[in-house]
Design a protein around this motif. Structure first.
Motif, PDB file in Angstrom:
ATOM      1  N   LEU A  54       0.830  -1.206   0.000  1.00  0.00           N
ATOM      2  CA  LEU A  54       0.000   0.000   0.000  1.00  0.00           C
ATOM      3  C   LEU A  54       0.867   1.261   0.000  1.00  0.00           C
ATOM      4  N   ASP A  55       0.653   2.195   0.936  1.00  0.00           N
ATOM      5  CA  ASP A  55       1.377   3.473   0.894  1.00  0.00           C
ATOM      6  C   ASP A  55       2.873   3.337   1.154  1.00  0.00           C
ATOM      7  N   HIS A  56       3.322   2.175   1.583  1.00  0.00           N
ATOM      8  CA  HIS A  56       4.770   1.967   1.701  1.00  0.00           C
ATOM      9  C   HIS A  56       5.445   2.020   0.332  1.00  0.00           C
ATOM     10  N   PHE A  57       4.659   1.816  -0.738  1.00  0.00           N
ATOM     11  CA  PHE A  57       5.229   1.940  -2.077  1.00  0.00           C
ATOM     12  C   PHE A  57       5.621   3.383  -2.401  1.00  0.00           C
ATOM     13  N   LEU A  58       5.237   4.325  -1.552  1.00  0.00           N
ATOM     14  CA  LEU A  58       5.649   5.714  -1.739  1.00  0.00           C
ATOM     15  C   LEU A  58       7.003   6.000  -1.096  1.00  0.00           C
ATOM     16  N   GLU A  59       7.544   5.015  -0.376  1.00  0.00           N
ATOM     17  CA  GLU A  59       8.804   5.202   0.349  1.00  0.00           C
ATOM     18  C   GLU A  59       9.979   4.693  -0.487  1.00  0.00           C
ATOM     19  N   ASN A  60      10.997   5.514  -0.653  1.00  0.00           N
ATOM     20  CA  ASN A  60      12.162   5.114  -1.449  1.00  0.00           C
ATOM     21  C   ASN A  60      12.873   3.897  -0.873  1.00  0.00           C
ATOM     22  N   GLU A  61      12.798   3.740   0.439  1.00  0.00           N
ATOM     23  CA  GLU A  61      13.473   2.607   1.074  1.00  0.00           C
ATOM     24  C   GLU A  61      12.975   1.269   0.536  1.00  0.00           C
ATOM     25  N   VAL A  62      11.684   1.211   0.216  1.00  0.00           N
ATOM     26  CA  VAL A  62      11.114  -0.028  -0.327  1.00  0.00           C
ATOM     27  C   VAL A  62      11.785  -0.382  -1.651  1.00  0.00           C
ATOM     28  N   TYR A  63      12.092   0.617  -2.455  1.00  0.00           N
ATOM     29  CA  TYR A  63      12.730   0.379  -3.750  1.00  0.00           C
ATOM     30  C   TYR A  63      14.198  -0.014  -3.573  1.00  0.00           C
ATOM     31  N   GLU A  64      14.856   0.604  -2.593  1.00  0.00           N
ATOM     32  CA  GLU A  64      16.246   0.229  -2.307  1.00  0.00           C
ATOM     33  C   GLU A  64      16.323  -1.211  -1.798  1.00  0.00           C
ATOM     34  N   ASN A  65      15.402  -1.574  -0.909  1.00  0.00           N
ATOM     35  CA  ASN A  65      15.390  -2.946  -0.398  1.00  0.00           C
ATOM     36  C   ASN A  65      15.081  -3.953  -1.507  1.00  0.00           C
ATOM     37  N   SER A  66      14.248  -3.544  -2.448  1.00  0.00           N
ATOM     38  CA  SER A  66      13.928  -4.431  -3.569  1.00  0.00           C
ATOM     39  C   SER A  66      15.166  -4.702  -4.417  1.00  0.00           C
ATOM     40  N   TRP A  67      16.003  -3.674  -4.597  1.00  0.00           N
ATOM     41  CA  TRP A  67      17.249  -3.880  -5.330  1.00  0.00           C
ATOM     42  C   TRP A  67      18.181  -4.832  -4.580  1.00  0.00           C
ATOM     43  N   ASP A  68      18.179  -4.763  -3.241  1.00  0.00           N
ATOM     44  CA  ASP A  68      18.988  -5.705  -2.457  1.00  0.00           C
ATOM     45  C   ASP A  68      18.561  -7.144  -2.755  1.00  0.00           C
ATOM     46  N   SER A  69      17.240  -7.362  -2.781  1.00  0.00           N
ATOM     47  CA  SER A  69      16.736  -8.712  -3.061  1.00  0.00           C
ATOM     48  C   SER A  69      17.062  -9.131  -4.488  1.00  0.00           C
ATOM     49  N   LEU A  70      16.870  -8.214  -5.434  1.00  0.00           N
ATOM     50  CA  LEU A  70      17.148  -8.551  -6.828  1.00  0.00           C
ATOM     51  C   LEU A  70      18.631  -8.849  -7.029  1.00  0.00           C
ATOM     52  N   TYR A  71      19.491  -8.097  -6.354  1.00  0.00           N
ATOM     53  CA  TYR A  71      20.933  -8.334  -6.457  1.00  0.00           C
ATOM     54  C   TYR A  71      21.287  -9.728  -5.927  1.00  0.00           C
ATOM     55  N   VAL A  83      15.138 -19.100 -17.221  1.00  0.00           N
ATOM     56  CA  VAL A  83      14.628 -17.736 -17.377  1.00  0.00           C
ATOM     57  C   VAL A  83      13.707 -17.447 -16.195  1.00  0.00           C
ATOM     58  N   ILE A  84      13.979 -16.346 -15.493  1.00  0.00           N
ATOM     59  CA  ILE A  84      13.245 -16.001 -14.274  1.00  0.00           C
ATOM     60  C   ILE A  84      12.450 -14.723 -14.516  1.00  0.00           C
ATOM     61  N   ASP A  85      11.164 -14.787 -14.243  1.00  0.00           N
ATOM     62  CA  ASP A  85      10.272 -13.627 -14.329  1.00  0.00           C
ATOM     63  C   ASP A  85       9.868 -13.283 -12.895  1.00  0.00           C
ATOM     64  N   VAL A  86      10.379 -12.160 -12.363  1.00  0.00           N
ATOM     65  CA  VAL A  86      10.169 -11.816 -10.957  1.00  0.00           C
ATOM     66  C   VAL A  86       9.578 -10.412 -10.856  1.00  0.00           C
ATOM     67  N   GLY A  87       8.609 -10.229  -9.937  1.00  0.00           N
ATOM     68  CA  GLY A  87       7.909  -8.955  -9.809  1.00  0.00           C
ATOM     69  C   GLY A  87       8.489  -8.073  -8.717  1.00  0.00           C
ATOM     70  N   LEU A  88       8.593  -6.758  -9.005  1.00  0.00           N
ATOM     71  CA  LEU A  88       9.141  -5.808  -8.032  1.00  0.00           C
ATOM     72  C   LEU A  88       8.703  -4.393  -8.391  1.00  0.00           C
ATOM     73  N   PRO A  89       8.719  -3.457  -7.412  1.00  0.00           N
ATOM     74  CA  PRO A  89       8.483  -2.048  -7.726  1.00  0.00           C
ATOM     75  C   PRO A  89       9.778  -1.421  -8.235  1.00  0.00           C
ATOM     76  N   LEU A  90       9.646  -0.440  -9.116  1.00  0.00           N
ATOM     77  CA  LEU A  90      10.833   0.107  -9.778  1.00  0.00           C
ATOM     78  C   LEU A  90      10.691   1.620  -9.927  1.00  0.00           C
ATOM     79  N   LEU A  91      11.772   2.347  -9.619  1.00  0.00           N
ATOM     80  CA  LEU A  91      11.833   3.790  -9.859  1.00  0.00           C
ATOM     81  C   LEU A  91      12.546   4.049 -11.184  1.00  0.00           C
ATOM     82  N   HIS A  92      11.910   4.825 -12.046  1.00  0.00           N
ATOM     83  CA  HIS A  92      12.510   5.150 -13.341  1.00  0.00           C
ATOM     84  C   HIS A  92      12.159   6.591 -13.677  1.00  0.00           C
ATOM     85  N   ARG A  93      13.189   7.422 -13.792  1.00  0.00           N
ATOM     86  CA  ARG A  93      13.002   8.849 -14.073  1.00  0.00           C
ATOM     87  C   ARG A  93      12.040   9.490 -13.074  1.00  0.00           C
ATOM     88  N   ASN A  94      12.215   9.117 -11.803  1.00  0.00           N
ATOM     89  CA  ASN A  94      11.441   9.637 -10.674  1.00  0.00           C
ATOM     90  C   ASN A  94       9.965   9.238 -10.701  1.00  0.00           C
TER      91      ASN A  94
END
Length: 705
Positions: A54-71, A83-94
């Motif tokens: 929900l509104d945690h998707f407005l927090e940049n930390e959620v996107y940083e943590n997602s990159w940790d998992s993806l890494y 071939v892996i298809d995995v879902g995550l939130p992503l920041l692109h051009r703000n």
């Protein structure tokens, strides 16, 4: 000629913001898929974070943590070769996107952002995410520095792309996109895409699985193709239960389906499919005419082969099978039970406290808890290690795991009958006792007369005024006030018991209990409950289920759970038992409300699902009820419903969070957003239009007689 590949999809019990365990479940699903020989694995929507942030998707930390998992996924060599298809939130051009990462051998092939966002009912994706610009649009995504170093480049494609492997072509669409009129898979299929993946975050609603299956089936029935549908399963932190059912379809036929309701954290479905069947299904000249006119997708070339010639020598395509559907009664038995188990184990509570009234609503709640215990005991016996670990913590009264549902229920479920000497009947008291004994609940039977009279006397001491029940000559206002004292006293006492029962029973490690509510969707809709009574609780497993369906569920449970004790609940007249019982008066819920439960269900559907106001409801019911009621009787019932709905709407602003299952739920917090202060209904323009229509109909009828 055969061209076989092994593909996998999964249902994962993700939890919002539980990054480490979400990652563990993702990796387990990939390992399971590889063990089964799959070369493509699809996971649920936003599986790295869990869908319900929900509104945690407005927090940049959620996107940083997602990159940790993806890494972690990219750098884990045990996940290579698929071939892996995995879902995550992503920041692109703000801008924030609901996206998918397509990965192979530790490298990101592309990001695929969601085109059409779910933004109705329980979904609010437009609040957090931006929809991708347009179909077939592709641009470059700049990777974070550490990912650049690992990837060996600064950019990867992001957009609505398709991937061409050595032997086939695949593409992704996400959840809501399947449900839109012009779904992406239509143009993708015409462009030669043979394998479609769909990551979903779809929640359970009663009687809705057939609609989902029909849509997925039709996605490839006319146009051919392999369709892999993945979904989250379980409660990830709120009112919704994501009901799994990961599926694989080939040319409209089902070849694999996972559980809809389960305590398993990871379920992987694998199927062998023949791409030649897809190509043969696309041989119609009319399809070819449309294909050559379709707009072109940008393709990403992937130096990888999904098929294996050696496997083709020994394998054969997975045969089709009929879909597995549950009866609505089974859905009620299983869905809320799985939701309760997730809520109990993840909240770290010691169990449940339930005020057991002897009526069918609290009976249904208790039976759902018993169903939960049945599922947990069965899962433990099957070796489910997560359930075993959770059960060892929760069932603290014994060193050994409970071997029966009744034994587990005795440790988890605490029930109390909170009666009054004059109002409570011997029958309801006995029904509560017998049900608790049958399911093994830890039960107490107490009277609350002392608390009731003490509270009532405070007003008398302060004002000299003594209110009376209606049967003793009191006014309606006095009668209601005295009923509400009892109702609210029960809520206070239930929470008191919930805080103290673990100490009373000397539970090792102590703890406290979650209070369960038992108000049903129809009474919430009508407002037939006391604000801050026993409808106020921590969670409510039946708050979005109709009375009609609850009766069906209890009737089903008599046989399927071997519980003849439930027969008495089915035939009992629903009553709040808040007024004194006399020789010629026993309180009845339907008489108090002025509606049958079946009528309330009908109004609920007309109001929410059919989106009709008072006048629209009246016009619709004129046709449906004309054989049993006059226009004036229908008008009277419509007006009374909307009157009571309006004056009681404020109660929904504090309603207990309830398991979502019904399409006409009045849940004010998320699903059914309305005002809670309405203009007087009987002065409304809609009511005046109803009156005018009734007069016209009566005038016309008088001329024809």
């Amino acid at each position: 000629m055969v061209h076989l590949i092994r593909v996998a999809t999964c249902a994962l019990n993700q939890w919002a913001l539980d990054f480490e365990n979400n990652l563990r479940r993702i990796k387990q699903s990939i390992h399971d898929a590889k063990k089964e020989g799959a070369t493509l694995r699809v996971g649920p929507e936003l599986e790295i974070t869990g869908y319900g942030c929900l509104d945690h998707f407005l927090e940049n930390e959620v996107y940083e943590n997602s990159w940790d998992s993806l890494y972690s996924i990219l750098t884990d060599e045990s996940l290579h070769g698929i071939v892996i298809d995995v879902g995550l939130p992503l920041l692109h051009r703000n801008c924030r996107y609901n996206a998918r990462a397509i990965i192979l051998n530790g490298k990101i092939l592309c990001f695929r952002p969601k085109l059409y966002l779910a933004n109705d009912g329980n979904f609010r994706e437009m609040r957090f995410f931006t929809p991708w610009k347009k179909p077939r649009h592709v641009e470059q995504y700049f990777l974070p520095p550490r990912i650049q170093e690992h990837q060996g480049c600064r950019q990867v494609p992001i957009g609505d792309v398709v991937l061409s492997t050595i032997d086939t072509c695949l593409a992704a669409e996400t959840c809501e996109e399947l449900f839109t009129p012009n779904s992406p898979h239509i143009e993708m299929g015409l462009n030669g895409v043979e394998i479609f993946t769909n990551s979903s975050g779809s929640h359970h609603s009663l009687r809705k699985l057939d609609q989902r299956i029909a849509l997925i089936s039709e996605a490839t029935r006319k146009n051919g193709g392999v369709y892999l549908y993945s979904n989250q399963i379980g409660c990830d932190g709120d009112r919704l239960y994501y009901d799994g059912c990961a599926m694989i379809f080939v040319n409209g036929d089902l070849v694999g389906q996972s559980s809809q309701f389960s305590l398993n954290e990871v379920e992987v479905i694998v199927a062998t499919v023949d791409l030649e069947e897809v190509r043969a299904a696309r041989c119609a000249p009319s399809r070819g005419q449309q294909a050559v006119q379709s707009l072109e997708y940008q393709r990403i070339e992937v130096d990888f082969c999904l098929s294996n010639d050696d496997d083709n020598l020994l394998s054969s395509p997975t045969p089709s099978r009929p879909p597995r559907y549950h009866l609505p009664e089974e859905e009620i038995a299983l869905g809320p039970a799985c939701w309760l188990w997730d809520f109990l184990r993840r909240s770290r509570a010691a169990g449940f406290q339930l005020p057991l009234s002897g009526g069918i609503d609290s009976c249904a709640t208790a039976t759902i808890v018993y169903s939960m215990c049945r599922l947990a005991v069965d899962a433990a016996k099957e070796g489910n290690q997560q359930v075993i670990a959770d059960m060892r913590r929760i069932a603290a009264y014994s060193t050994e795991l409970p071997e029966t549902a009744e034994a587990l229920c005795n440790q988890i479920l605490h029930t109390v009958y909170l009666g009054m000497e004059a109002q409570s009947s011997r029958e309801t008291r006995q029904r509560a006792h017998d049900l608790a004994a049958r399911i093994g609940a830890y039960h107490k039977d107490v009277n609350i007369d002392t608390m009731f009279h003490s509270t009532k006397d405070i007003l008398t001491q302060a004002t000299g005024f003594t209110p009376k029940f209606k049967v003793y000559g009191g006014s309606n206002t006095q009668n209601l006030a005295l009923q509400n004292i009892q109702a609210r006293s029960r809520m206070v006492l239930t929470y008191y018991f919930a805080q103290q029962m673990c100490e009373v029973r000397q539970r090792p490690g102590g703890g406290s209990l979650l209070v369960l509510g038992s108000s049903n969707v129809d009474e919430c809709l009508r407002g037939y409950l006391t604000k801050y009574d026993c409808s106020s609780a921590d969670i409510n497993p039946i708050g979005s289920i109709s009375k009609v369906d609850l009766v069906r569920f209890i009737t089903w449970s008599v046989k399927n759970f071997d519980m003849p004790v439930l027969e008495d609940f089915i035939h009992a007249i629903p009553t709040a038992e808040l007024e004194p019982i006399t020789s010629d008066y026993v309180q009845s819920d339907e008489a108090d409300m002025g509606f049958t439960y079946k009528e309330l269900s009908k109004f609920g559907v007309l109001r929410k699902v059919n989106k009709l106001g008072p006048y629209g409801c009246f016009l619709r019911l004129l046709g449906e009820w004309s054989n049993e009621s006059t226009p004036r009787e229908i008008a009277d019932k419509v007006k009374r419903f909307f009157h009571f709905y309006g004056i009681n709407r404020h109660k929904q602003t504090v309603a207990t969070p309830a398991y979502h299952s019904e399409s006409y739920s009045p849940d004010d917090h998320r699903f059914d957003l309305r005002p809670f202060v309405y203009p007087p209904a009987f002065e409304s323009w809609s009511f005046k239009k109803i009156d005018e229509r009734v007069e016209a109909l009566e005038k016309k009828a008088s001329k024809t007689t």
